[in-house]
Motif scaffolding. Structure first.
Motif, mmCIF file in Angstrom:
data_model
loop_
_atom_site.group_PDB
_atom_site.id
_atom_site.type_symbol
_atom_site.label_atom_id
_atom_site.label_comp_id
_atom_site.label_asym_id
_atom_site.label_seq_id
_atom_site.Cartn_x
_atom_site.Cartn_y
_atom_site.Cartn_z
ATOM 1 N N PRO A 632 -4.401 -11.344 6.715
ATOM 2 C CA PRO A 632 -3.144 -10.768 6.215
ATOM 3 C C PRO A 632 -3.385 -9.897 4.978
ATOM 4 C CG PRO A 632 -2.873 -13.100 6.685
ATOM 5 C CD PRO A 632 -4.332 -12.803 6.867
ATOM 6 N N ASP A 633 -4.304 -10.314 4.116
ATOM 7 C CA ASP A 633 -4.543 -9.532 2.887
ATOM 8 C C ASP A 633 -5.118 -8.158 3.217
ATOM 9 O OD1 ASP A 633 -3.556 -11.522 1.436
ATOM 10 O OD2 ASP A 633 -5.500 -12.332 0.770
ATOM 11 N N ASP A 634 -6.100 -8.152 4.137
ATOM 12 C CA ASP A 634 -6.682 -6.864 4.525
ATOM 13 C C ASP A 634 -5.617 -5.969 5.137
ATOM 14 O OD1 ASP A 634 -9.182 -7.487 3.661
ATOM 15 O OD2 ASP A 634 -9.861 -8.272 5.590
ATOM 16 N N ALA A 635 -4.758 -6.606 5.944
ATOM 17 C CA ALA A 635 -3.727 -5.819 6.627
ATOM 18 C C ALA A 635 -2.790 -5.197 5.610
ATOM 19 C CB ALA A 635 -2.962 -6.708 7.598
ATOM 20 N N ARG A 636 -2.394 -5.981 4.621
ATOM 21 C CA ARG A 636 -1.488 -5.444 3.605
ATOM 22 C C ARG A 636 -2.182 -4.360 2.802
ATOM 23 N NH1 ARG A 636 -0.147 -10.831 2.670
ATOM 24 N NH2 ARG A 636 1.536 -11.388 4.075
ATOM 25 N N ALA A 637 -3.473 -4.598 2.520
ATOM 26 C CA ALA A 637 -4.222 -3.594 1.752
ATOM 27 C C ALA A 637 -4.266 -2.274 2.516
ATOM 28 C CB ALA A 637 -5.629 -4.096 1.478
ATOM 29 N N MET A 638 -4.246 -2.353 3.825
ATOM 30 C CA MET A 638 -4.251 -1.126 4.628
ATOM 31 C C MET A 638 -2.881 -0.468 4.648
ATOM 32 S SD MET A 638 -6.376 -1.912 8.060
ATOM 33 C CE MET A 638 -6.043 -0.354 8.858
ATOM 34 N N GLY A 639 -1.879 -1.195 4.157
ATOM 35 C CA GLY A 639 -0.538 -0.615 4.122
ATOM 36 C C GLY A 639 0.333 -1.067 5.277
ATOM 37 N N ALA A 640 -0.063 -2.174 5.940
ATOM 38 C CA ALA A 640 0.737 -2.629 7.082
ATOM 39 C C ALA A 640 2.045 -3.245 6.603
ATOM 40 C CB ALA A 640 -0.049 -3.643 7.894
ATOM 41 N N GLN A 641 3.097 -3.025 7.351
ATOM 42 C CA GLN A 641 4.389 -3.629 7.061
ATOM 43 C C GLN A 641 4.350 -5.078 7.507
ATOM 44 O OE1 GLN A 641 6.916 -2.092 5.569
ATOM 45 N NE2 GLN A 641 5.530 -0.362 5.388
ATOM 46 N N ALA A 642 4.721 -5.973 6.584
ATOM 47 C CA ALA A 642 4.765 -7.378 6.962
ATOM 48 C C ALA A 642 6.178 -7.873 6.746
ATOM 49 C CB ALA A 642 3.797 -8.159 6.100
ATOM 50 N N VAL A 654 -2.627 -6.479 13.905
ATOM 51 C CA VAL A 654 -2.044 -5.289 13.278
ATOM 52 C C VAL A 654 -1.899 -4.233 14.366
ATOM 53 C CG1 VAL A 654 -2.369 -3.494 11.560
ATOM 54 C CG2 VAL A 654 -3.049 -5.827 11.059
ATOM 55 N N VAL A 655 -0.669 -3.798 14.550
ATOM 56 C CA VAL A 655 -0.401 -2.827 15.605
ATOM 57 C C VAL A 655 -0.172 -1.467 14.959
ATOM 58 C CG1 VAL A 655 1.179 -2.196 17.468
ATOM 59 C CG2 VAL A 655 0.607 -4.597 17.071
ATOM 60 N N SER A 656 -0.923 -0.480 15.406
ATOM 61 C CA SER A 656 -0.716 0.849 14.833
ATOM 62 C C SER A 656 -0.342 1.825 15.927
ATOM 63 C CB SER A 656 -1.965 1.324 14.096
ATOM 64 O OG SER A 656 -3.072 1.288 14.943
ATOM 65 N N MET A 657 0.526 2.767 15.570
ATOM 66 C CA MET A 657 0.892 3.799 16.541
ATOM 67 C C MET A 657 1.310 5.077 15.834
ATOM 68 S SD MET A 657 4.403 2.237 18.148
ATOM 69 C CE MET A 657 3.926 0.510 18.110
ATOM 70 N N GLY A 658 1.077 6.188 16.524
ATOM 71 C CA GLY A 658 1.459 7.492 15.988
ATOM 72 C C GLY A 658 0.373 8.069 15.098
ATOM 73 N N GLN A 659 0.145 9.357 15.245
ATOM 74 C CA GLN A 659 -0.864 10.043 14.430
ATOM 75 C C GLN A 659 -0.158 11.033 13.528
ATOM 76 O OE1 GLN A 659 -4.678 10.361 15.717
ATOM 77 N NE2 GLN A 659 -3.934 8.283 15.903
ATOM 78 N N LEU A 660 -0.514 10.971 12.244
ATOM 79 C CA LEU A 660 0.087 11.916 11.303
ATOM 80 C C LEU A 660 -0.783 13.150 11.176
ATOM 81 C CD1 LEU A 660 1.152 9.701 8.330
ATOM 82 C CD2 LEU A 660 2.644 10.899 9.896
ATOM 83 N N GLU A 661 -0.157 14.249 10.917
ATOM 84 C CA GLU A 661 -0.914 15.469 10.654
ATOM 85 C C GLU A 661 -1.570 15.373 9.278
ATOM 86 O OE1 GLU A 661 -1.391 18.221 12.567
ATOM 87 O OE2 GLU A 661 -0.479 17.050 14.187
ATOM 88 N N SER A 667 -6.940 2.726 7.235
ATOM 89 C CA SER A 667 -8.179 3.132 6.591
ATOM 90 C C SER A 667 -8.459 4.599 6.869
ATOM 91 C CB SER A 667 -9.327 2.253 7.079
ATOM 92 O OG SER A 667 -9.223 2.090 8.471
ATOM 93 N N ASP A 668 -7.979 5.098 8.030
ATOM 94 C CA ASP A 668 -8.230 6.495 8.345
ATOM 95 C C ASP A 668 -7.132 7.407 7.792
ATOM 96 O OD1 ASP A 668 -6.211 5.627 9.899
ATOM 97 O OD2 ASP A 668 -7.082 6.205 11.824
ATOM 98 N N LYS A 669 -6.128 6.817 7.185
ATOM 99 C CA LYS A 669 -5.035 7.570 6.556
ATOM 100 C C LYS A 669 -4.320 8.531 7.499
ATOM 101 C CE LYS A 669 -5.274 6.178 2.205
ATOM 102 N NZ LYS A 669 -4.898 4.805 2.443
ATOM 103 N N SER A 670 -4.369 8.245 8.775
ATOM 104 C CA SER A 670 -3.680 9.163 9.670
ATOM 105 C C SER A 670 -2.724 8.427 10.595
ATOM 106 C CB SER A 670 -4.691 9.944 10.500
ATOM 107 O OG SER A 670 -5.335 9.068 11.389
ATOM 108 N N THR A 671 -2.497 7.129 10.302
ATOM 109 C CA THR A 671 -1.642 6.339 11.182
ATOM 110 C C THR A 671 -0.192 6.394 10.699
ATOM 111 O OG1 THR A 671 -3.494 4.915 11.597
ATOM 112 C CG2 THR A 671 -1.351 4.061 12.210
ATOM 113 N N TYR A 672 0.713 6.615 11.633
ATOM 114 C CA TYR A 672 2.127 6.737 11.295
ATOM 115 C C TYR A 672 2.738 5.366 11.024
ATOM 116 C CZ TYR A 672 7.113 7.636 12.184
ATOM 117 O OH TYR A 672 8.469 7.708 12.097
#
Ligand code: SER
Length: 885
Positions: A632-642, A654-661, A667-672
């Protein structure tokens, strides 16, 4: 020299040319055999074809099957690294006949492939047969000319193969290769058979029977063939070695490990490299097939393999996590034959990196504890179970890792003591749970979990699978059977049914066993057990039975779409309204979604439109939805909504979706969107189809609620709206696109018409409603008009009073409007007379006759109202009385 990849394609092409369908490897988590932890043979995916339960377009098949033998019945984990031929992961090449050819073809196929295609010297080959199988002996002799002493009859189970306690089985013949007398060992059946000189390379099983739970054995409907050849072994002999780890593929992985750790592949770290190379394959393939490290079931086996490899990496002296660095080499070696590996590459790397980073935090302290414990013990003594349990519980050392560490020192663990310590911990957990106030009837599920373990969820990857019924419950009691017509709660060892949680509703579907069918209407979780609530609609079901489990797919895909859309909606709301927006509740059903979030005021039309548009933009972007496991800590550090206030375990998805321009989360700073979530999601955002935001309302103080639709429900809703609009257009006799303008024009027209009507009414009223205009009469020397009017409203009265006053020049007026049910009154007195009489008094007098109260205004103009115009004449008379004084 033939590389391993070439050997694989030679094998598959050979059988392809013999009319066999090349079938891709099935996943490592078997869909159709609930008794197996992992796929451990090529025949697993064909089990139902042998028994005749299933038929396919082909009756001959060939495959290269991924296999893992590291948990459950088949477990080679302990030996890996220390022997030439043990693996946790290997590939099995096989050819299969489902009631097509039998022994007379299978034996020549195998012999010709080995001796002609692979060019193996026939003089180095020998075979075993089941001791009663004279037919096989005859075929071997006729086709190969093998002398009697190289056809060895074996009476044991070694030459009678079965997949497990039940299922298809039959006698087999095995082909051995003699590596030569420079290596110690004897032929099969001899006292020295365990040596390395004679190596089994291919097993041909003559599938003839089906073994049942009650111990009986019945002939199969069709005699069939199942063969299995470990590719690593055959590669070793074709490459002139008897060590699987010296073959091209394994060697390349070992060199990658040596390179990444800057150590010698053949130096003192040799065993470590072998362990790492082998475990890299099993862990990567398991992750690619959807297994994630956890503390239960398959996920725990994965964790054990990972940590075992990580300890060996640590022993190589490397400071940084190592395993994830080797993934590209593996993908390079095996990605062409197994595309799933390349597709999951980043997930594999991340999972290995996180696990290794975490494990390293406790590894040193654990190893120190182990050393301390050992130094306090007499030479060669076993490690007390308590100490092994502490290593497990506090430092994350699986038991087999501790055993592996001790093996190097020639020591063992007191496993009974370990089990006792584990049982004591479970008893403590149970006592704590019992005191936690859970419903009393939930204790039955704790009993089930205690006995059979928690349920393994397969539903992230599949919507149908087989499971074994571990318990049936009616009311709050376990029962031995549930018969047609009864309600029952079913628990299985594994299931694709999602149990309600995190706002996502439970799955529905069907459970079928050989004797009965249960319709599942809901699935919930209790004490880690997935409870399938159902109704027996046919026959009866019993604990111990194997069941085919089918989730209602359409319903589930609609639920997936809604759940994924909820994540996009959450992010879109944050973008539109601000970072204070956070989830307060949600519902992801099959026909709608609901999302409650913190925000004080209602959303404007622009905000709603922006949110809806943004969600649809990301749907159309159609990028993959990715899932990872982390702390959970790593996930929050990545900016995940909890979820605020929610308790999370050691691991979260941790579920990620969408690519930002531009720059985004992760960690890749491109996840929506990045959220902690245990639910099921679409594979690509495009699978959501469409998103329609129905509206926003207040849920509770400071919490708004949005309801929305996706996919077919969204389309159906849009269709309905369109149909309604078309009906309006048809009524208006105009095109749908012209409806707004037409409606505006109609409203304008209506407004001017009603003005006109009001004017006409007034004029009509003034002129006496079409009859003669009212005559003024003299009352006490004052000209007075008293009149009852209908068809006008109270609002029209003052204007009319003024007009009468003007016409009279000097006098008093009292008008009563009969508004249908009620009465409105207005009175007026010309200015010259207001000293003598007040309009207010006249109105008050009239009103009281009309069942009303009050009335007010100025002496020259007053208004009031009554309950009915019934006594209008009396009211006029009352006003006249005021004039009379
Ligand atoms: N099922 C047999 C085995 O695993 C042959 O494929 O050895």
């Amino acid at each position: 020299m033939k590389t391993l990849n070439e050997i694989r394609s030679t094998f598959l092409n050979y059988f392809d040319a013999q009319g066999h369908q090349i079938v891709p490897s099935s996943p490592l988590v078997p869909r159709n055999d609930p008794t197996l932890m992992f796929t451990a043979a090529g025949m697993v995916q064909f089990k139902n074809l042998f028994t005749g339960v299933e038929t396919r377009e082909y009756s001959r098949a060939t495959s290269a099957q991924k296999c893992v033998r590291a948990g459950g019945k088949h477990n080679d984990l302990d030996n890996v690294g220390y022997t030439a031929r043990h693996h946790t992961f290997f590939e099995m090449l096989g050819n299969f006949s489902f009631g097509d050819y039998f022994k007379a073809e299978a034996i020549p196929f195998a012999w010709d492939l080995l001796t002609k295609e692979f060019g193996i010297d026939p003089n180095r080959l020998l075979v075993t047969v089941y001791h009663t199988d004279e037919e096989a002996v005859k075929i071997w002799k006729a086709h190969t000319g093998l002398p009697d002493e190289r056809i060895i009859r074996i009476a044991t189970d070694d030459n009678f193969w079965s997949a497990g306690p039940t299922g298809p089985c039959g006698p087999c013949t095995e082909i051995f290769y003699d590596h030569g007398d420079h290596i110690w060992g004897g032929p099969p059946g001899s006292p020295e058979e365990d040596g390395d000189r004679f190596v089994e390379i291919w097993n041909l099983v003559f599938m003839q029977y089906e073994q049942f739970e009650d111990g009986t054995r019945q002939p199969l409907p069709n005699q069939s063939i199942d063969t299995g050849m470990g590719i690593e072994r055959v590669a070793a002999l074709l490459q002139g070695t008897n060590d699987n780890y010296a073959t091209d593929l394994m060697r390349n992985l070992i060199e990658a490990s040596a390179h990444a750790s800057s150590t010698d592949p053949d130096g003192p770290g040799k065993t470590h490299h072998r362990v790492i190379a082998d475990h890299l394959r099993s862990t990567s393939f398991l992750i690619a097939d959807g297994v994630m490290p956890s503390n239960e079931g398959r996920g725990y086996v994965l964790r054990r393999i990972m940590r075992r490899a990580m300890r060996h990496a640590h022993l190589l002296g490397v400071k940084d996590p190592l395993m994830h660095q080797l993934v590209p080499s593996l993908v390079q070696q095996m990605g062409a034959a197994y595309p799933e590996l390349g597709q999951a590459q980043s997930l594999i790397r991340e999972t290995l990196l996180l696990e290794e980073t975490r494990f390293r935090q406790t590894l040193d302290r654990g190893l120190k504890l182990l050393d301390d414990e050992l130094s306090g013990l007499p030479e060669g003594a076993t490690l007390p179970g308590e100490a092994a349990f502490k290593l497990y519980d506090t430092y994350g050392f699986p038991l087999d890792l501790t055993q592996d560490a001790l093996r190097e020192k020639g020591r063992a663990v007191d496993t009974d003591g370990f089990d006792t310590a584990m049982a004591a911990q479970k008893a403590k957990a149970r006592a704590a749970w019992a005191g936690s106030g859970e419903a009393a009837d939930a204790t039955v599920w704790f009993d089930v979990a205690d006995k059979s373990g928690v349920t393994e969820f397969l539903g992230y990857d599949t919507e149908s699978a087989e499971g074994q019924i571990v318990a049936l419950v009616q009311g709050s009691d376990q029962v031995d059977a549930a018969a047609v017509g009864s309600d029952v709660q079913v628990a299985l060892n594994q299931t694709p049914f999602y149990a309600e949680s995190g706002g996502q509703v439970g799955d529905t579907g069907v459970i079928r066993t050989q004797t009965g069918i249960v319709n599942v209407t809901d699935t919930r979780k209790s004490a880690g057990v997935f409870v399938h609530f159902g109704h027996v609609v046919e026959g009866e079901v019993k604990p111990g039975q194997t069941a085919v489990l089918e989730v209602d797919r359409l319903r589930r895909s609609a639920i997936r779409a809604n759940h994924s859309a909820t994540h996009l909606l959450h992010e879109a709301l944050r973008n539109a309204l601000g970072d204070h927006v956070s989830q307060r509740g949600s519902l992801n059903a099959h026909d709608r979604l609901r999302f409650d979030f913190s925000h004080a005021k209602g959303l404007s039309q622009e905000e709603l439109t922006q949110v809806e548009r943004e969600v649809n933009d990301y749907i159309r972007q159609n990028t993959p939805v990715e899932t990872r496991i982390m702390t959970p800590d790593d996930a929050r550090a990545m900016g995940a909504q909890a979820l605020f206030g929610e308790k999370y375990g050691d691991e979260v998805r941790v579920v990620s979706m969408g690519q930002l321009e531009g720059s985004g989360k992760g960690s890749d700073k491109s996840t929506y969107s990045l959220e902690l979530c245990g639910g099921t999601h679409v594979r690509q955002t495009g699978d959501i189809g469409a998103f329609v935001l129905l509206g926003d309302s207040a849920s509770s103080a400071g919490v708004r609620r949005i309801e929305a639709l996706t996919g077919t429900e969204a389309l159906a809703w849009l269709r309905e709206q369109e149909a309604a609009l078309s009906r309006v257009a048809a009524e208006l006799k105009t095109a749908t696109s012209d409806v707004p303008e037409r409606v505006r024009a109609l409203l304008d027209e209506r407004r001017s018409l009603s003005n006109e009507v009001a004017q006409l009414r007034r004029e009509l009223a003034m002129s006496g409603g079409g009859a003669a205009a009212p005559e003024a009469r003299e009352v006490n020397g004052v000209k007075f008009i008293g009149q009852v009017l209908s068809g006008i409203t109270g609002k029209d009265l003052p204007g009319l009073v003024d007009e009468h006053k003007a016409k009279l020049g000097s006098g008093a007026v009292l008008l009563i409007a009969d508004t249908g049910g009620k009465a409105a009154v207005a009175g007026g007195v010309t200015q010259d007379l207001t000293d003598r009489v007040s309009a207010v008094d006249m109105v008050k007098a009239a009103v009281s006759e009309l069942g009303g109260k009050g009335g007010g205004g100025r002496p020259d103009m007053a208004q009031g109202g009554g309950a009915s115009a019934e006594n209008a004449e009396a009211a006029i008379a009352a006003a006249e009385n005021i004039l009379k004084g």
